[in-house]
Scaffold this motif. Structure first.
Motif, PDB file in Angstrom:
ATOM      1  N   ALA A  18       0.829  -1.208   0.000  1.00  0.00           N
ATOM      2  CA  ALA A  18       0.000   0.000   0.000  1.00  0.00           C
ATOM      3  C   ALA A  18       0.862   1.255   0.000  1.00  0.00           C
ATOM      4  O   ALA A  18       0.565   2.235  -0.696  1.00  0.00           O
ATOM      5  N   LEU A  19       1.952   1.242   0.762  1.00  0.00           N
ATOM      6  CA  LEU A  19       2.854   2.391   0.808  1.00  0.00           C
ATOM      7  C   LEU A  19       3.553   2.618  -0.528  1.00  0.00           C
ATOM      8  O   LEU A  19       3.669   3.748  -1.000  1.00  0.00           O
ATOM      9  N   THR A  20       4.032   1.543  -1.134  1.00  0.00           N
ATOM     10  CA  THR A  20       4.794   1.693  -2.379  1.00  0.00           C
ATOM     11  C   THR A  20       3.904   2.074  -3.555  1.00  0.00           C
ATOM     12  O   THR A  20       4.407   2.525  -4.584  1.00  0.00           O
ATOM     13  N   GLU A  21       2.588   1.880  -3.403  1.00  0.00           N
ATOM     14  CA  GLU A  21       1.659   2.294  -4.462  1.00  0.00           C
ATOM     15  C   GLU A  21       1.452   3.804  -4.486  1.00  0.00           C
ATOM     16  O   GLU A  21       1.004   4.356  -5.481  1.00  0.00           O
ATOM     17  N   VAL A  22       1.769   4.480  -3.369  1.00  0.00           N
ATOM     18  CA  VAL A  22       1.576   5.933  -3.296  1.00  0.00           C
ATOM     19  C   VAL A  22       2.691   6.622  -4.097  1.00  0.00           C
ATOM     20  O   VAL A  22       3.877   6.422  -3.809  1.00  0.00           O
ATOM     21  N   VAL A 204      -7.868  -1.569  -5.616  1.00  0.00           N
ATOM     22  CA  VAL A 204      -9.327  -1.504  -5.668  1.00  0.00           C
ATOM     23  C   VAL A 204      -9.785  -0.192  -5.045  1.00  0.00           C
ATOM     24  O   VAL A 204      -9.396   0.148  -3.924  1.00  0.00           O
ATOM     25  N   THR A 205     -10.593   0.546  -5.786  1.00  0.00           N
ATOM     26  CA  THR A 205     -11.174   1.786  -5.262  1.00  0.00           C
ATOM     27  C   THR A 205     -12.666   1.564  -5.088  1.00  0.00           C
ATOM     28  O   THR A 205     -13.360   1.200  -6.052  1.00  0.00           O
ATOM     29  N   ALA A 206     -13.152   1.749  -3.874  1.00  0.00           N
ATOM     30  CA  ALA A 206     -14.557   1.480  -3.567  1.00  0.00           C
ATOM     31  C   ALA A 206     -15.124   2.597  -2.702  1.00  0.00           C
ATOM     32  O   ALA A 206     -14.388   3.432  -2.173  1.00  0.00           O
ATOM     33  N   VAL A 207     -16.437   2.601  -2.565  1.00  0.00           N
ATOM     34  CA  VAL A 207     -17.104   3.621  -1.747  1.00  0.00           C
ATOM     35  C   VAL A 207     -16.988   3.292  -0.263  1.00  0.00           C
ATOM     36  O   VAL A 207     -16.774   4.165   0.568  1.00  0.00           O
ATOM     37  N   VAL A 234      -6.950  -1.746  -1.019  1.00  0.00           N
ATOM     38  CA  VAL A 234      -8.253  -1.092  -1.147  1.00  0.00           C
ATOM     39  C   VAL A 234      -8.167   0.343  -0.647  1.00  0.00           C
ATOM     40  O   VAL A 234      -7.677   0.598   0.456  1.00  0.00           O
ATOM     41  N   GLU A 235      -8.644   1.276  -1.482  1.00  0.00           N
ATOM     42  CA  GLU A 235      -8.750   2.672  -1.052  1.00  0.00           C
ATOM     43  C   GLU A 235     -10.190   3.132  -1.268  1.00  0.00           C
ATOM     44  O   GLU A 235     -10.912   2.604  -2.129  1.00  0.00           O
ATOM     45  N   LEU A 236     -10.614   4.107  -0.457  1.00  0.00           N
ATOM     46  CA  LEU A 236     -12.002   4.559  -0.497  1.00  0.00           C
ATOM     47  C   LEU A 236     -12.130   5.878  -1.246  1.00  0.00           C
ATOM     48  O   LEU A 236     -11.282   6.758  -1.127  1.00  0.00           O
ATOM     49  N   GLY A 242     -21.134   4.265  -6.085  1.00  0.00           N
ATOM     50  CA  GLY A 242     -21.355   2.846  -5.813  1.00  0.00           C
ATOM     51  C   GLY A 242     -20.444   2.009  -6.680  1.00  0.00           C
ATOM     52  O   GLY A 242     -19.803   2.501  -7.603  1.00  0.00           O
ATOM     53  N   GLY A 243     -20.361   0.701  -6.383  1.00  0.00           N
ATOM     54  CA  GLY A 243     -19.500  -0.172  -7.172  1.00  0.00           C
ATOM     55  C   GLY A 243     -18.036   0.021  -6.824  1.00  0.00           C
ATOM     56  O   GLY A 243     -17.696   0.488  -5.728  1.00  0.00           O
ATOM     57  N   MET A 244     -17.162  -0.318  -7.770  1.00  0.00           N
ATOM     58  CA  MET A 244     -15.731  -0.202  -7.525  1.00  0.00           C
ATOM     59  C   MET A 244     -14.980  -0.162  -8.849  1.00  0.00           C
ATOM     60  O   MET A 244     -15.524  -0.515  -9.903  1.00  0.00           O
ATOM     61  N   THR A 245     -13.737   0.279  -8.790  1.00  0.00           N
ATOM     62  CA  THR A 245     -12.835   0.154  -9.928  1.00  0.00           C
ATOM     63  C   THR A 245     -11.625  -0.657  -9.459  1.00  0.00           C
ATOM     64  O   THR A 245     -11.248  -0.609  -8.286  1.00  0.00           O
ATOM     65  N   ILE A 246     -11.049  -1.394 -10.397  1.00  0.00           N
ATOM     66  CA  ILE A 246      -9.897  -2.236 -10.095  1.00  0.00           C
ATOM     67  C   ILE A 246      -8.801  -1.933 -11.110  1.00  0.00           C
ATOM     68  O   ILE A 246      -9.050  -1.951 -12.328  1.00  0.00           O
ATOM     69  N   ARG A 247      -7.612  -1.628 -10.615  1.00  0.00           N
ATOM     70  CA  ARG A 247      -6.480  -1.370 -11.504  1.00  0.00           C
ATOM     71  C   ARG A 247      -5.392  -2.391 -11.232  1.00  0.00           C
ATOM     72  O   ARG A 247      -4.922  -2.536 -10.106  1.00  0.00           O
ATOM     73  N   ILE A 248      -4.991  -3.096 -12.276  1.00  0.00           N
ATOM     74  CA  ILE A 248      -3.878  -4.044 -12.204  1.00  0.00           C
ATOM     75  C   ILE A 248      -2.920  -3.694 -13.337  1.00  0.00           C
ATOM     76  O   ILE A 248      -3.205  -3.955 -14.510  1.00  0.00           O
ATOM     77  N   GLY A 249      -1.805  -3.070 -12.976  1.00  0.00           N
ATOM     78  CA  GLY A 249      -0.884  -2.611 -14.013  1.00  0.00           C
ATOM     79  C   GLY A 249      -1.579  -1.604 -14.904  1.00  0.00           C
ATOM     80  O   GLY A 249      -2.140  -0.603 -14.445  1.00  0.00           O
ATOM     81  N   ASP A 250      -1.603  -1.867 -16.231  1.00  0.00           N
ATOM     82  CA  ASP A 250      -2.272  -0.975 -17.178  1.00  0.00           C
ATOM     83  C   ASP A 250      -3.741  -1.327 -17.366  1.00  0.00           C
ATOM     84  O   ASP A 250      -4.465  -0.635 -18.085  1.00  0.00           O
TER      85      ASP A 250
END
Length: 270
Positions: A18-22, A204-207, A234-236, A242-250
């Protein structure tokens, strides 16, 4: 590692990921700090025991970390190690080993961000094979030789020829072959790099926060789809509605309600 230590290391890896993703995280500094803390704990048996003592509350152990390390290493390292010592460890030695492994993982995350993870793994493997084939070189990198000479030898062999992350990792092992010979250390780096490459991170970005069952189900679905182990971060974001988005690489999988509403609005405007 076994039992509690294995579970604690797994949780620590997730915190590190999580830290290295920032984007603003100085991952190189974080990796250096974690390696330095692991080296400190190597030589301080009593400190390892204090920081893993199950009789002390986790918050108390974390406060001790803040007192010892505050102002001496970066805030990210203090925060991460404070979380790590809150966890349970089967034996004190596992804490130092875990922080050393996290230092390697941080450097690998940096290489992964640059798209150079395969290159780093190849460089580590090749250098390990060179050491195995040339005992004189291994002796030249032993602790009997002054560190300055050892470091210079590594630079003469690898500078400009190997990925900078691989060189930094090898230099650390040469400076502090903590678990045996330099060859043992480099082979361990190769193993960690190979395992890291088999795991990928899904952001994952969710509400609202995901339940444990939702996390497990989503992790299993993504693991089947990508054929690799999945680290789930997971970040909010309340703006998703509603729902979510998911990012894996590109790859971006957008299942957010905000995205669907925007798409519908574009349809009405057409």
């Amino acid at each position: 590692m076994r039992g509690a230590s294995r579970e604690s290391l797994k949780a620590a890896r997730e915190s590190l990921a999580a830290l290295t993703e920032v984007p603003t995280t100085d991952v190189t500094a974080l990796s250096d700090d974690l390696a330095a803390i692991a080296a400190l704990l190597d030589g301080e048996v009593s400190l390892r025991r204090l920081l893993t003592d199950p009789a002390r509350p986790g918050d108390q152990r974390a406060e001790l970390v803040a007192e010892l390390l505050g102002g001496k290493v970066g805030e990210n390292a203090v925060e991460l190690v404070s979380g790590v010592v809150r966890s349970r460890w089967s034996q004190p030695r596992d804490l130092a080993d875990a922080l050393d492994e996290l230092a390697v993982e941080a450097e690998l995350a940096l290489a992964e961000r640059a798209g150079a993870l395969d290159s780093v793994e190849d460089d580590l493997f090749r250098f390990g094979r060179i050491l195995a084939a040339e005992p004189e070189l291994t002796q030249g990198l032993s602790q009997r030789i002054p560190l300055r000479q050892r470091s210079g030898l590594v630079d003469s062999l690898l500078a400009g020829k190997a990925n900078p992350s691989a060189v930094r990792l090898i230099q650390r092992v040469v400076a502090n072959p903590r678990l045996g010979s330099v060859l043992d250390g480099v082979e361990r780096l190769s193993s960690i790099a190979a395992a890291h490459r088999e795991r990928i991170t899904a952001l994952v970005t969710a509400v609202v926060p995901l339940t444990e069952a939702q996390r497990e189900r989503l992790t299993a679905i993504l693991a089947r789809g990508y054929g690799k182990q999945i680290r789930l971060n997971v970040e909010l974001d309340p703006e998703l509605i509603g729902g979510m988005t998911i990012r894996i690489g590109d790859d971006i999988i957008d299942g957010s309600l905000a995205s669907k509403l925007a798409e519908a609005a574009r349809g009405f405007a057409a």
